[in-house]
Design a protein around this motif. Structure first.
Motif, PDB file in Angstrom:
ATOM      1  N   CYS A 196       0.820  -1.406   0.070  1.00 31.07           N
ATOM      2  CA  CYS A 196       0.177   0.041   0.077  1.00 31.07           C
ATOM      3  C   CYS A 196       0.914   1.437  -0.287  1.00 31.07           C
ATOM      4  O   CYS A 196       0.605   2.257  -0.832  1.00 31.07           O
ATOM      5  CB  CYS A 196      -0.872   0.057   1.276  1.00 31.07           C
ATOM      6  SG  CYS A 196      -2.261  -1.188   1.165  1.00 31.07           S
ATOM      7  N   GLY A 197       1.916   1.254   0.741  1.00 33.47           N
ATOM      8  CA  GLY A 197       2.675   2.430   0.744  1.00 33.47           C
ATOM      9  C   GLY A 197       3.437   2.615  -0.428  1.00 33.47           C
ATOM     10  O   GLY A 197       3.681   3.726  -0.761  1.00 33.47           O
ATOM     11  N   MET A 198       4.159   1.411  -0.909  1.00 35.34           N
ATOM     12  CA  MET A 198       4.752   1.663  -2.389  1.00 35.34           C
ATOM     13  C   MET A 198       3.659   2.267  -3.419  1.00 35.34           C
ATOM     14  O   MET A 198       4.060   3.040  -4.237  1.00 35.34           O
ATOM     15  CB  MET A 198       5.028   0.276  -2.884  1.00 35.34           C
ATOM     16  CG  MET A 198       5.778   0.231  -4.185  1.00 35.34           C
ATOM     17  SD  MET A 198       6.264  -1.321  -4.712  1.00 35.34           S
ATOM     18  CE  MET A 198       4.612  -1.933  -5.252  1.00 35.34           C
ATOM     19  N   GLN A 199       2.433   1.848  -3.525  1.00 37.27           N
ATOM     20  CA  GLN A 199       1.440   2.434  -4.275  1.00 37.27           C
ATOM     21  C   GLN A 199       1.093   3.768  -4.084  1.00 37.27           C
ATOM     22  O   GLN A 199       0.854   4.710  -5.213  1.00 37.27           O
ATOM     23  CB  GLN A 199       0.155   1.469  -4.486  1.00 37.27           C
ATOM     24  CG  GLN A 199      -0.867   1.767  -5.369  1.00 37.27           C
ATOM     25  CD  GLN A 199      -0.461   1.586  -6.724  1.00 37.27           C
ATOM     26  OE1 GLN A 199       0.413   0.746  -7.147  1.00 37.27           O
ATOM     27  NE2 GLN A 199      -0.934   2.176  -7.673  1.00 37.27           N
ATOM     28  N   LEU A 200       0.956   4.197  -2.856  1.00 35.67           N
ATOM     29  CA  LEU A 200       0.751   5.486  -2.419  1.00 35.67           C
ATOM     30  C   LEU A 200       2.011   6.194  -2.880  1.00 35.67           C
ATOM     31  O   LEU A 200       1.724   7.419  -3.726  1.00 35.67           O
ATOM     32  CB  LEU A 200       0.586   5.624  -0.834  1.00 35.67           C
ATOM     33  CG  LEU A 200       0.580   7.076  -0.541  1.00 35.67           C
ATOM     34  CD1 LEU A 200      -0.852   7.669  -0.918  1.00 35.67           C
ATOM     35  CD2 LEU A 200       0.499   7.077   0.862  1.00 35.67           C
ATOM     36  N   VAL A 201       3.013   5.989  -2.611  1.00 39.53           N
ATOM     37  CA  VAL A 201       4.216   6.703  -3.245  1.00 39.53           C
ATOM     38  C   VAL A 201       4.490   6.810  -4.888  1.00 39.53           C
ATOM     39  O   VAL A 201       4.615   7.722  -5.434  1.00 39.53           O
ATOM     40  CB  VAL A 201       5.671   6.270  -2.663  1.00 39.53           C
ATOM     41  CG1 VAL A 201       6.923   6.721  -3.379  1.00 39.53           C
ATOM     42  CG2 VAL A 201       5.750   6.450  -1.133  1.00 39.53           C
TER      43      VAL A 201
END
Length: 91
Positions: free
Chosen positions: A28-33
């Motif tokens: 989720c963090g990777m997709q947000l960034v």
């Protein structure tokens, strides 16, 4: 009180749960960034926001056709192809 909470949650049985939640949060963090940094429709800088709606199809296509999509494009949609072939094609 705090000792009982630590003893309850830091058992070896809970490690797979922590790993699964950690991987999910990482994805989720990777997709947000990725969306914040490379999405052509997301503009953080004020000068770029003032430009309004841009019809920049090349940048949108580059965002859509990322490396993972190019990698899996011609692959079969199977999780374990060798196991599927073993059970579906008996000799």
């Amino acid at each position: 009180m705090a000792s009982s909470a630590v003893n309850r949650w830091l058992r070896p049985e809970v490690y797979p749960l922590f790993a699964a939640v950690g991987v999910a949060v990482g994805i989720c963090g990777m997709q947000l960034v990725r969306n914040i940094c490379t999405n052509p429709e997301v503009r953080i800088i004020k000068e770029r926001r003032a430009a309004g709606v841009l019809e920049n199809f090349e940048e949108g296509e580059k965002y859509k056709e990322h490396g993972l999509r190019k990698f899996v494009r011609n692959k079969s949609p199977e999780i374990m192809p060798s196991v599927n072939k073993f059970f579906s094609n008996p000799n």
